[in-house]
Scaffold this motif. Sequence first.
Motif, PDB file in Angstrom:
ATOM      1  N   SER A 243     -82.497  53.263   4.059  1.00 39.00           N
ATOM      2  CA  SER A 243     -83.225  52.245   3.609  1.00 39.00           C
ATOM      3  C   SER A 243     -83.153  52.205   2.039  1.00 39.00           C
ATOM      4  O   SER A 243     -82.356  52.875   1.528  1.00 39.00           O
ATOM      5  CB  SER A 243     -84.878  52.594   3.973  1.00 39.00           C
ATOM      6  OG  SER A 243     -84.948  53.557   3.279  1.00 39.00           O
ATOM      7  N   LEU A 244     -83.693  51.145   1.716  1.00 41.58           N
ATOM      8  CA  LEU A 244     -83.537  50.818   0.113  1.00 41.58           C
ATOM      9  C   LEU A 244     -84.074  52.139  -0.570  1.00 41.58           C
ATOM     10  O   LEU A 244     -83.618  52.326  -1.728  1.00 41.58           O
ATOM     11  CB  LEU A 244     -84.499  49.705  -0.317  1.00 41.58           C
ATOM     12  CG  LEU A 244     -83.684  48.311  -0.105  1.00 41.58           C
ATOM     13  CD1 LEU A 244     -84.536  47.136  -0.691  1.00 41.58           C
ATOM     14  CD2 LEU A 244     -82.401  48.261  -0.836  1.00 41.58           C
ATOM     15  N   ASN A 245     -84.989  52.849  -0.157  1.00 41.58           N
ATOM     16  CA  ASN A 245     -85.558  53.871  -0.965  1.00 41.58           C
ATOM     17  C   ASN A 245     -84.714  55.229  -0.600  1.00 41.58           C
ATOM     18  O   ASN A 245     -84.802  56.213  -1.538  1.00 41.58           O
ATOM     19  CB  ASN A 245     -87.159  54.362  -0.577  1.00 41.58           C
ATOM     20  CG  ASN A 245     -87.951  53.399  -1.128  1.00 41.58           C
ATOM     21  OD1 ASN A 245     -87.741  52.632  -2.046  1.00 41.58           O
ATOM     22  ND2 ASN A 245     -88.932  53.091  -0.507  1.00 41.58           N
ATOM     23  N   GLN A 246     -84.153  55.279   0.511  1.00 43.37           N
ATOM     24  CA  GLN A 246     -83.393  56.650   0.898  1.00 43.37           C
ATOM     25  C   GLN A 246     -81.980  55.955   1.581  1.00 43.37           C
ATOM     26  O   GLN A 246     -81.850  55.917   2.797  1.00 43.37           O
ATOM     27  CB  GLN A 246     -84.197  57.420   2.174  1.00 43.37           C
ATOM     28  CG  GLN A 246     -85.371  57.952   1.330  1.00 43.37           C
ATOM     29  CD  GLN A 246     -85.268  58.978   0.567  1.00 43.37           C
ATOM     30  OE1 GLN A 246     -84.287  59.764   0.727  1.00 43.37           O
ATOM     31  NE2 GLN A 246     -85.847  59.088  -0.587  1.00 43.37           N
ATOM     32  N   MET A 247     -81.142  55.678   0.485  1.00 49.30           N
ATOM     33  CA  MET A 247     -79.754  54.887   1.165  1.00 49.30           C
ATOM     34  C   MET A 247     -78.865  55.875   1.536  1.00 49.30           C
ATOM     35  O   MET A 247     -78.717  56.945   1.245  1.00 49.30           O
ATOM     36  CB  MET A 247     -79.084  54.329  -0.324  1.00 49.30           C
ATOM     37  CG  MET A 247     -79.871  53.209  -0.799  1.00 49.30           C
ATOM     38  SD  MET A 247     -78.997  52.531  -2.183  1.00 49.30           S
ATOM     39  CE  MET A 247     -80.201  51.367  -2.976  1.00 49.30           C
ATOM     40  N   GLY A 248     -78.446  55.568   2.716  1.00 51.30           N
ATOM     41  CA  GLY A 248     -77.411  56.372   3.425  1.00 51.30           C
ATOM     42  C   GLY A 248     -75.987  56.155   2.951  1.00 51.30           C
ATOM     43  O   GLY A 248     -75.934  55.315   2.364  1.00 51.30           O
ATOM     44  N   PRO A 249     -75.288  57.103   3.475  1.00 49.71           N
ATOM     45  CA  PRO A 249     -73.737  56.808   3.075  1.00 49.71           C
ATOM     46  C   PRO A 249     -73.052  55.522   3.418  1.00 49.71           C
ATOM     47  O   PRO A 249     -72.102  55.276   2.879  1.00 49.71           O
ATOM     48  CB  PRO A 249     -73.179  58.103   3.609  1.00 49.71           C
ATOM     49  CG  PRO A 249     -73.796  58.353   4.694  1.00 49.71           C
ATOM     50  CD  PRO A 249     -75.208  57.987   4.390  1.00 49.71           C
ATOM     51  N   GLY A 250     -73.683  54.983   4.369  1.00 51.31           N
ATOM     52  CA  GLY A 250     -73.145  53.745   4.437  1.00 51.31           C
ATOM     53  C   GLY A 250     -73.544  52.173   4.180  1.00 51.31           C
ATOM     54  O   GLY A 250     -73.196  51.151   4.358  1.00 51.31           O
ATOM     55  N   PHE A 251     -74.838  52.398   3.378  1.00 51.40           N
ATOM     56  CA  PHE A 251     -75.598  51.399   2.869  1.00 51.40           C
ATOM     57  C   PHE A 251     -74.643  50.417   1.847  1.00 51.40           C
ATOM     58  O   PHE A 251     -74.447  49.438   2.098  1.00 51.40           O
ATOM     59  CB  PHE A 251     -76.839  51.982   2.116  1.00 51.40           C
ATOM     60  CG  PHE A 251     -77.682  50.630   1.657  1.00 51.40           C
ATOM     61  CD1 PHE A 251     -78.662  50.291   2.558  1.00 51.40           C
ATOM     62  CD2 PHE A 251     -77.725  49.963   0.440  1.00 51.40           C
ATOM     63  CE1 PHE A 251     -79.454  49.229   2.183  1.00 51.40           C
ATOM     64  CE2 PHE A 251     -78.398  49.099   0.289  1.00 51.40           C
ATOM     65  CZ  PHE A 251     -79.530  48.587   0.950  1.00 51.40           C
TER      66      PHE A 251
ATOM     67  N   PHE B 288     -84.211  50.388 -11.275  1.00 54.38           N
ATOM     68  CA  PHE B 288     -83.450  51.486 -10.900  1.00 54.38           C
ATOM     69  C   PHE B 288     -84.299  52.917 -11.234  1.00 54.38           C
ATOM     70  O   PHE B 288     -84.078  53.851 -10.125  1.00 54.38           O
ATOM     71  CB  PHE B 288     -82.139  51.833 -11.589  1.00 54.38           C
ATOM     72  CG  PHE B 288     -81.107  50.776 -11.326  1.00 54.38           C
ATOM     73  CD1 PHE B 288     -80.562  50.322  -9.721  1.00 54.38           C
ATOM     74  CD2 PHE B 288     -80.764  49.748 -12.053  1.00 54.38           C
ATOM     75  CE1 PHE B 288     -80.014  49.382  -9.387  1.00 54.38           C
ATOM     76  CE2 PHE B 288     -79.860  48.604 -11.881  1.00 54.38           C
ATOM     77  CZ  PHE B 288     -79.488  48.760 -10.656  1.00 54.38           C
ATOM     78  N   LEU B 289     -84.868  53.020 -12.093  1.00 56.85           N
ATOM     79  CA  LEU B 289     -85.491  54.405 -12.269  1.00 56.85           C
ATOM     80  C   LEU B 289     -87.029  54.479 -11.783  1.00 56.85           C
ATOM     81  O   LEU B 289     -87.448  55.295 -11.368  1.00 56.85           O
ATOM     82  CB  LEU B 289     -85.578  54.838 -14.094  1.00 56.85           C
ATOM     83  CG  LEU B 289     -83.977  55.001 -14.359  1.00 56.85           C
ATOM     84  CD1 LEU B 289     -84.276  55.585 -15.785  1.00 56.85           C
ATOM     85  CD2 LEU B 289     -83.329  56.079 -13.476  1.00 56.85           C
TER      86      LEU B 289
END
Length: 155
Positions: free
Chosen positions: A40-48, A142-143
């Motif tokens: 997800s946007l908060n927990q981007m995976g390696p494919g995002f 970003f932060l």
Amino acid sequence: MSNNKTYAEESTAMRAVSGGVLLVAGLVMLFFAWSYPTGSLNQMGPGFMPQTIGILLSCLAVAIIIIDLRAPELAQGGAMHWRGLIFVSAAIIIFAVLVDVAGLVPSMFLAVIVSMFADSQVRPFSALIYTVIATFLGWLLFLVGLELPIPAFWR
């Protein structure tokens, strides 16, 4: 007369080749990244990011192909803008080199201020105002918003 028409058609088709090459690059990126989890946007995976870039690159390529084939007069290139190329490239390099060492805020500030001078008509005061606003919004996004693990200032 038919010889001129054939040349014009070939020229238009050749300009569309650049969009086709870009489309192939986007689709290849999508092909390899499709099996990775996106998260997800908060927990981007390696494919995002690879999937997002592949989709955007493919959409841009389709737009280029459509413009080249439907309105070839819009696809005419102009002279190379060396000033923009130099300043924007320098800004990207500055950000890439400094973000790990100096943190997001100083590296983004320097990258934005350098990229502003790609425009020969920019005024130093307006460049400074824009840079402060863009850096603040970058910090906020970003932060604060995405909580990326990048230090704001030096490590």
